[in-house]
Design a protein around this motif. Structure first.
Motif, short mmCIF file in Angstrom:
data_model
loop_
_atom_site.label_atom_id
_atom_site.label_comp_id
_atom_site.label_asym_id
_atom_site.label_seq_id
_atom_site.Cartn_x
_atom_site.Cartn_y
_atom_site.Cartn_z
N SER B 85 0.82 -1.22 0.00
CA SER B 85 0.00 0.00 0.00
C SER B 85 0.85 1.27 0.00
O SER B 85 0.55 2.24 -0.71
CB SER B 85 -0.93 0.00 1.21
N LEU B 86 1.93 1.26 0.77
CA LEU B 86 2.78 2.45 0.84
C LEU B 86 3.29 2.82 -0.56
O LEU B 86 3.29 3.98 -0.96
CB LEU B 86 3.97 2.19 1.78
N VAL B 163 -14.91 -9.15 3.39
CA VAL B 163 -13.45 -9.23 3.41
C VAL B 163 -12.84 -7.92 2.90
O VAL B 163 -11.92 -7.36 3.50
CB VAL B 163 -12.96 -10.42 2.54
N VAL B 166 -13.29 -5.07 5.56
CA VAL B 166 -12.40 -5.21 6.72
C VAL B 166 -10.96 -4.86 6.34
O VAL B 166 -10.27 -4.12 7.06
CB VAL B 166 -12.50 -6.63 7.31
N ALA B 170 -8.46 -1.46 7.62
CA ALA B 170 -7.09 -1.55 8.13
C ALA B 170 -6.12 -0.75 7.26
O ALA B 170 -5.22 -0.09 7.76
CB ALA B 170 -6.67 -3.01 8.21
N THR B 173 -5.24 3.31 7.29
CA THR B 173 -4.23 3.89 8.19
C THR B 173 -2.96 4.28 7.43
O THR B 173 -2.31 5.26 7.78
CB THR B 173 -3.84 2.88 9.29
N VAL B 174 -2.61 3.49 6.39
CA VAL B 174 -1.37 3.78 5.65
C VAL B 174 -1.51 5.08 4.86
O VAL B 174 -0.52 5.69 4.46
CB VAL B 174 -1.00 2.59 4.73
N VAL B 176 -1.82 7.75 5.85
CA VAL B 176 -1.13 8.80 6.59
C VAL B 176 0.03 9.37 5.76
O VAL B 176 0.38 10.53 5.89
CB VAL B 176 -0.63 8.29 7.97
N GLY B 184 -5.17 6.54 11.21
CA GLY B 184 -3.73 6.39 11.01
C GLY B 184 -2.99 7.69 11.28
O GLY B 184 -1.84 7.68 11.76
N ILE B 187 -2.37 7.75 14.90
CA ILE B 187 -1.34 6.77 15.29
C ILE B 187 0.04 7.35 14.99
O ILE B 187 0.96 7.27 15.81
CB ILE B 187 -1.55 5.43 14.54
N SER B 203 -5.74 2.82 17.52
CA SER B 203 -5.61 1.44 17.03
C SER B 203 -6.85 0.63 17.37
O SER B 203 -7.40 -0.10 16.53
CB SER B 203 -4.39 0.76 17.64
N CYS B 206 -9.82 1.54 15.34
CA CYS B 206 -9.69 1.00 14.00
C CYS B 206 -10.23 -0.43 13.93
O CYS B 206 -10.99 -0.78 13.01
CB CYS B 206 -8.21 1.02 13.64
N VAL B 207 -9.85 -1.24 14.90
CA VAL B 207 -10.31 -2.63 14.93
C VAL B 207 -11.81 -2.68 15.19
O VAL B 207 -12.55 -3.44 14.57
CB VAL B 207 -9.54 -3.45 15.99
N ALA B 210 -13.66 -1.93 12.08
CA ALA B 210 -13.65 -3.08 11.17
C ALA B 210 -14.68 -4.12 11.60
O ALA B 210 -15.43 -4.64 10.78
CB ALA B 210 -12.26 -3.70 11.11
#
Lengths: 243, 232
Positions: B85-86, B163, B166, B170, B173-174, B176, B184, B187, B203, B206-207, B210
Motif C-alpha cells: 500500500s505504501l 473481506v 475489513v 485496516a 491507516t497507511v 497517513v 492512522g 497513530i 488502534s 480502527c479494529v 472493522a
C-alpha cells in the motif's frame, strides 16, 4: 510527464547505488527482514497447523486467525510495539515481531484447510493399510496438503514484504526507507523510485513463490492455468484429484 | 468530600502526564480530533468499497461472458494487489497529489481484486438448471441476472464485500503518508510525540470500526437472503 524523466535520472545517478543507504543496501535489508520473519512464521505456523489439521481440531481458530489478521492494521501494530517497553521499543525485535505476527495467519489457515480437504477416503485407506498417525501425516496428508500450504507461505511472504515497507514509517530500514525519505524531503523522484523498487520487489517475491507452488504441485499446472493467474484460487479447486 | 473528588481528578489527569496506554482523559479532551479522524476513516472506507463494488460488478459480468478476459484481468488485479500500500499510494502521488483521492483510488484497486473474484465465483455457482428453468419461463438476460442469478450469488458476493471492507478499514491507516489516513493520522502523530494513549485509542477504534462494519454487512446479508435463515 516530467516526473518520469526525473525518476529515470534518479535511477541513473550512481550515488543512489552506493553506501549503506543505497539501493543495494536497502534491498538487502528488506529481503533479510522478510526472509527472517518468514522463516520464523513458518517455524511457528506450519507445525501448529499440520498438527491441528491432522487431529481435525481447532478449526475455528485456524480459520478466524486470518480474519483477525486482516482486521488489525499492520501500521498500528508496528507503532504499538515501537512504543512498548523492552525487549520491544525502537528495535529490530519490534519490527520482526510485527512481521511474524502478520505472516502466521495465512500460513495457518491455508495449511489447515489443505489438511482438512484431504479426501477422507484416502485417509481411511491409509489407516487400513496400517499406517501410524505419523506415517499418515508425513506420507499422505502432507503431500496432498502441499499446494495449499505453499499458497499460504506465498501469501505470508507478500504480506511480510508489504509490512516491512510500512515499517520504514516507524523505524525500520529496507526499501520503504527510500519512499519515506522521499516524502519527508519532498523529493518526488526519490519517492517514486522507492515506490517502484518496492513494487518490483513485491512482484518478484510473488513470482518466485508462484514458481515454487508449481514445482510443489506439478500435476496441477493445467488446473492453475485454467483458474487464471497465480492468485489464490478457491481452496476446493486446489485439491480435487491426486493419487 | 471535595478533597476526594479533587484527588480523583488529579489521578485521571495524571494518566496524560504519566503517558499511560489507557487514559480516559485523552478521549474526553481530544474528543473532536478523534471524531474527525474516525469520520475521515469511515468516509474513505465507504467511498472506496462502494466504488469498488460498482466497478467490480460490471467487470465480473463482462468476464463471465468473455471468458478469455478472465486470465489477463484477474492476473492484473492480483499483481496490483501484491504491490504494498505504501508504494501504491506513492505511485499515485504524481496524479492525485497528497489527497484523500489518492487513498481512495489505491483502496478501490485493492478491493477490486477481492470483489471481482467473489462476484465471479458467486455467479458461476448458480446451478445451470436454475438458469435453464428461468430461461424456459421467458426470462431475458437482464431479468435473469437481476432476479435469479444475483440473489443466488448474494451470499458469496457479500462474503467478498465483508473481506474487502475489513481489509480496507485496516489499510486506510497507511493513507497517513499522503496526510489522509483517518485514525492512522492519530497513530502517526502519537508515534512522533511518544503519546501512548493516542496510539492505543486510535488502534483499538480502527479494529472496532472493522468489526462493526463486518457485523453490519452480515446483518445486511441476513436481511437480503431470508431464505437462507433456516438452512444455517
Amino acid at each position: 510527464m516530467r516526473w518520469l524523466t526525473d525518476v529515470v535520472a534518479w535511477f541513473a545517478d550512481a550515488s543512489h547505488w552506493r553506501g549503506n543507504q543505497g539501493v543495494p543496501a536497502r534491498l538487502v535489508e528488506h529481503v533479510g527482514l522478510t526472509a527472517a520473519a518468514l522463516g520464523i512464521a513458518c517455524a511457528i505456523a506450519l507445525p501448529l497447523a499440520l498438527w491441528l489439521g491432522h487431529l481435525g481440531r481447532g478449526g475455528t481458530l485456524a480459520i478466524n486467525i486470518s480474519n483477525v489478521g486482516r482486521a488489525v492494521p499492520t501500521f498500528a501494530v508496528l507503532v504499538l510495539l515501537t512504543l512498548a517497553p523492552a525487549p520491544f521499543g525502537l528495535s529490530v525485535t519490534s519490527i520482526v515481531t510485527a512481521l511474524v505476527l502478520f505472516g502466521i495467519p495465512p500460513i495457518v489457515t491455508n495449511t489447515y484447510v489443505g489438511m482438512r480437504e484431504v479426501d477422507r477416503g484416502v485417509v481411511e485407506a491409509a489407516r487400513g493399510m496400517g499406517m501410524s498417525g505419523w506415517q499418515l501425516l508425513r506420507r499422505v496428508e502432507l503431500p496432498l496438503a502441499t499446494p495449499l500450504l505453499l499458497n499460504g507461505v506465498r501469501l505470508a511472504a507478500v504480506q511480510i514484504v508489504a509490512t516491512a515497507t510500512i515499517a520504514a514509517l516507524v523505524a525500520g530500514g529496507g526499501l520503504g526507507r527510500i519512499v519515506t525519505s522521499g516524502f519527508s524531503r519532498q523529493d518526488r523522484p526519490e519517492l517514486l523510485a522507492g515506490a517502484l523498487l518496492v513494487a518490483l520487489l513485491a512482484l518478484a517475491v510473488e513470482l518466485v513463490f508462484a514458481v515454487l507452488q508449481r514445482l510443489g504441485a506439478p500435476d496441477r499446472r493445467a488446473r492453475r492455468a485454467a483458474s487464471g493467474a497465480s492468485g489464490a484460487p478457491a481452496p476446493d479447486a486446489e485439491l480435487a484429484t491426486t493419487l | 468530600m471535595t478533597g476526594v473528588v479533587a484527588h480523583a481528578q488529579t489521578l485521571t489527569e495524571d494518566c496524560l502526564v504519566r503517558n499511560e496506554w489507557i487514559c480516559a482523559e485523552y478521549v474526553t479532551t481530544r474528543r473532536e480530533e478523534i471524531l474527525a479522524a474516525l469520520g475521515q476513516h469511515s468516509f474513505i472506507t465507504v467511498v472506496s468499497v462502494v466504488l469498488g463494488a460498482l466497478i467490480a460488478f460490471p467487470l465480473a459480468v463482462t468476464v463471465r461472458r468473455y471468458r478469455r478476459l478472465a486470465a489477463p484481468l484477474l492476473g492484473a488485479a492480483t499483481a496490483v494487489y501484491t504491490i504494498p500500500s505504501l508504494a501504491l499510494f506513492s505511485l499515485l502521488v504524481p496524479f492525485t497529489r497528497l489527497s484523500a483521492t489518492t487513498v481512495v483510488i489505491g483502496l478501490v484497486l485493492y478491493s477490486l481484486t477481492i470483489l471481482v473474484r467473489n462476484m465471479l465465483a458467486g455467479l458461476d455457482g448458480v446451478p445451470a438448471d436454475v438458469r435453464e428453468a428461468a430461461r424456459g419461463m421467458g426470462y431475458g438476460e437482464g431479468r435473469l441476472l437481476w432476479r435469479v442469478e444475483l440473489p443466488l450469488a448474494l451470499p458469496t458476493i457479500m462474503a467478498g464485500l465483508r473481506v474487502a471492507t475489513v481489509s480496507t478499514v485496516a489499510l486506510v491507516t497507511v493513507g497517513v503518508v499522503v496526510d489522509n489516513g483517518g485514525l492512522g493520522n492519530l497513530i502517526y502523530q502519537g508515534l512522533q510525540s511518544n503519546f501512548k494513549a493516542e496510539v492505543l485509542t486510535a488502534s483499538v477504534l480502527c479494529v472496532v470500526l472493522a468489526v462493526l462494519a463486518d457485523l453490519g454487512l452480515l446483518g445486511v446479508q441476513r436481511a437480503l437472503t431470508p431464505w437462507q435463515r433456516g438452512a444455517r
